[in-house]
Design a protein around this motif. Structure first.
Motif, PDB file in Angstrom:
ATOM      1  N   ILE A  70     -70.271 116.886 -76.428  1.00  0.00           N
ATOM      2  CA  ILE A  70     -70.357 118.188 -75.769  1.00  0.00           C
ATOM      3  C   ILE A  70     -71.262 118.098 -74.544  1.00  0.00           C
ATOM      4  CG2 ILE A  70     -71.194 120.565 -76.025  1.00  0.00           C
ATOM      5  CD1 ILE A  70     -70.204 120.437 -78.944  1.00  0.00           C
ATOM      6  N   ALA A  71     -72.377 117.379 -74.666  1.00  0.00           N
ATOM      7  CA  ALA A  71     -73.269 117.194 -73.514  1.00  0.00           C
ATOM      8  C   ALA A  71     -72.535 116.476 -72.383  1.00  0.00           C
ATOM      9  CB  ALA A  71     -74.505 116.409 -73.931  1.00  0.00           C
ATOM     10  N   TYR A  72     -71.729 115.474 -72.741  1.00  0.00           N
ATOM     11  CA  TYR A  72     -70.982 114.744 -71.710  1.00  0.00           C
ATOM     12  C   TYR A  72     -69.937 115.622 -71.039  1.00  0.00           C
ATOM     13  CZ  TYR A  72     -67.440 111.851 -69.564  1.00  0.00           C
ATOM     14  OH  TYR A  72     -66.532 111.340 -68.672  1.00  0.00           O
ATOM     15  N   PHE A  73     -69.159 116.362 -71.836  1.00  0.00           N
ATOM     16  CA  PHE A  73     -68.119 117.205 -71.256  1.00  0.00           C
ATOM     17  C   PHE A  73     -68.725 118.266 -70.332  1.00  0.00           C
ATOM     18  CE2 PHE A  73     -65.433 116.036 -75.124  1.00  0.00           C
ATOM     19  CZ  PHE A  73     -64.637 115.176 -74.405  1.00  0.00           C
ATOM     20  N   ARG A  74     -69.868 118.812 -70.715  1.00  0.00           N
ATOM     21  CA  ARG A  74     -70.538 119.801 -69.851  1.00  0.00           C
ATOM     22  C   ARG A  74     -70.981 119.159 -68.545  1.00  0.00           C
ATOM     23  NH1 ARG A  74     -76.184 121.681 -69.414  1.00  0.00           N
ATOM     24  NH2 ARG A  74     -76.162 123.801 -68.562  1.00  0.00           N
ATOM     25  N   ALA A  78     -69.550 119.852 -64.735  1.00  0.00           N
ATOM     26  CA  ALA A  78     -70.469 120.222 -63.655  1.00  0.00           C
ATOM     27  C   ALA A  78     -70.333 119.266 -62.481  1.00  0.00           C
ATOM     28  CB  ALA A  78     -71.905 120.221 -64.173  1.00  0.00           C
ATOM     29  N   GLU A  79     -70.213 117.978 -62.777  1.00  0.00           N
ATOM     30  CA  GLU A  79     -70.068 116.975 -61.718  1.00  0.00           C
ATOM     31  C   GLU A  79     -68.810 117.227 -60.887  1.00  0.00           C
ATOM     32  OE1 GLU A  79     -69.899 112.078 -61.263  1.00  0.00           O
ATOM     33  OE2 GLU A  79     -69.544 113.021 -63.219  1.00  0.00           O
ATOM     34  N   GLU A  98     -78.636 117.365 -60.635  1.00  0.00           N
ATOM     35  CA  GLU A  98     -79.504 116.216 -60.899  1.00  0.00           C
ATOM     36  C   GLU A  98     -80.395 116.477 -62.116  1.00  0.00           C
ATOM     37  OE1 GLU A  98     -81.672 115.246 -57.396  1.00  0.00           O
ATOM     38  OE2 GLU A  98     -79.876 114.724 -56.230  1.00  0.00           O
ATOM     39  N   THR A  99     -80.908 117.698 -62.215  1.00  0.00           N
ATOM     40  CA  THR A  99     -81.737 118.050 -63.369  1.00  0.00           C
ATOM     41  C   THR A  99     -80.931 117.980 -64.655  1.00  0.00           C
ATOM     42  OG1 THR A  99     -83.150 119.484 -62.022  1.00  0.00           O
ATOM     43  CG2 THR A  99     -83.149 119.865 -64.407  1.00  0.00           C
ATOM     44  N   MET A 100     -79.704 118.499 -64.613  1.00  0.00           N
ATOM     45  CA  MET A 100     -78.834 118.484 -65.777  1.00  0.00           C
ATOM     46  C   MET A 100     -78.546 117.050 -66.220  1.00  0.00           C
ATOM     47  SD  MET A 100     -75.005 120.099 -66.140  1.00  0.00           S
ATOM     48  CE  MET A 100     -75.522 121.483 -65.119  1.00  0.00           C
ATOM     49  N   ARG A 118     -74.771 110.248 -64.603  1.00  0.00           N
ATOM     50  CA  ARG A 118     -76.101 110.380 -63.992  1.00  0.00           C
ATOM     51  C   ARG A 118     -76.240 109.431 -62.805  1.00  0.00           C
ATOM     52  NH1 ARG A 118     -80.519 107.015 -65.176  1.00  0.00           N
ATOM     53  NH2 ARG A 118     -82.575 107.830 -64.560  1.00  0.00           N
ATOM     54  N   ALA A 119     -75.741 108.221 -62.929  1.00  0.00           N
ATOM     55  CA  ALA A 119     -75.837 107.247 -61.842  1.00  0.00           C
ATOM     56  C   ALA A 119     -75.098 107.730 -60.605  1.00  0.00           C
ATOM     57  CB  ALA A 119     -75.289 105.895 -62.306  1.00  0.00           C
ATOM     58  N   ARG A 120     -73.922 108.302 -60.801  1.00  0.00           N
ATOM     59  CA  ARG A 120     -73.162 108.827 -59.663  1.00  0.00           C
ATOM     60  C   ARG A 120     -73.888 110.008 -59.026  1.00  0.00           C
ATOM     61  NH1 ARG A 120     -68.466 107.977 -63.146  1.00  0.00           N
ATOM     62  NH2 ARG A 120     -68.729 110.123 -63.843  1.00  0.00           N
TER      63      ARG A 120
END
Length: 276
Positions: A70-74, A78-79, A98-100, A118-120
């Protein structure tokens, strides 16, 4: 065609999100998000699907803080713009994104896919190396590292890394990054081949969902346009750069600074695009 989109809309509406207060509820939410992402590929307006995923995942994450999926899909929604324009994400959202990404990575430090997103988002070599270190076989992490290498002036290293990745077309932007690396390394033929594959050779099922993110294809058009311009193939250059200009300052500059022959080709290409 309209009937097909109505069926899709009804299907999206029927993707149930049950009470996620239990482990079973969280697992059901994870499956529903995966299904919605797969449907976004064929949706008439994928941005609206992404907005729904982001909003629902934000709510679900509060009740399922242990769910990496769920954290990844969110984060992925957002990305990709979280319902806004994918091509030109709002600048004001950059810091929040970036904070997310940083918070998701802290909560799930062993997740290669969260680390790759996160890297992207953050850019730079170190976050990309950290992502690939979590799973050296994860193709999107290799693409993220290659993009970071390219940004730092390591075009040959980026090219060499991606040329060893099997089935690069299963990543959202891998072929475009390869084309850009080859172009920087002055391999025009290889760059052209990779950019053409980015337009017509990507897999339907990608390692990461991208909801038909237009940016990889726009980047491929930019590369093909620049190669054609260098070869003085002005008609081809105009065709590709007019498309790429939606998202490329370099394409906009090339069009604005065209010589007389290129200007004529641009005007002809614009006339062909006008409705008859």
């Amino acid at each position: 065609m309209i009937a097909g989109f109505l069926v899709l809309a009804l299907s999206l509406a029927q993707v149930a999100f049950p009470d996620a207060s239990s482990d079973a509820g969280c697992a059901s939410d994870e499956r529903a998000f995966a299904k919605r992402f797969s449907m976004a590929v064929v949706a008439m307006e994928p941005e609206s699907v992404l907005g729904g995923i982001y909003d629902r995942a934000t709510d679900s994450e509060r009740r399922c803080p242990q769910s990496e999926a769920i954290a990844y899909f969110r984060l992925r929604a957002a990305e990709l713009g979280r319902g806004g324009p994918i091509v030109r994400p709002a600048e004001a959202d950059s810091a929040q994104l970036e904070t997310m990404a940083t918070e998701a990575y802290k909560r799930f430090p062993r997740s290669a896919r969260i680390a790759t997103a996160r890297a992207r988002i953050l850019g730079g070599l170190e976050p990309a190396k950290q992502a690939l270190g979590l799973d050296p076989t994860y193709a999107p992490a290799k693409v993220a590292l290659a993009a970071a290498m390219l940004a730092s002036g390591q075009a040959t290293e980026a090219r060499d890394l991606l040329e060893q990745v099997p089935n690069l077309g299963s990543t959202s932007d891998g072929l475009t990054v390869l084309a850009r690396a080859r172009l920087k390394a002055r391999d025009l033929g290889g760059a052209q081949k990779a950019a053409q594959l980015a337009l017509r050779g990507r897999n339907i099922d990608l390692v990461e969902p991208d909801a038909r993110d237009p940016r990889p294809e726009l980047g491929a058009h930019e590369i093909l346009g620049m190669i054609s311009l260098e070869k003085k193939q002005y008609s081809e250059a105009a065709k590709h750069l007019l498309i790429a200009a939606q998202n490329s300052a370099d394409a906009q500059s090339a069009l604005a600074n065209a010589n007389s022959d290129f200007r004529r080709a641009i005007e002809k290409a614009r006339k062909r695009k006008k409705p008859q």
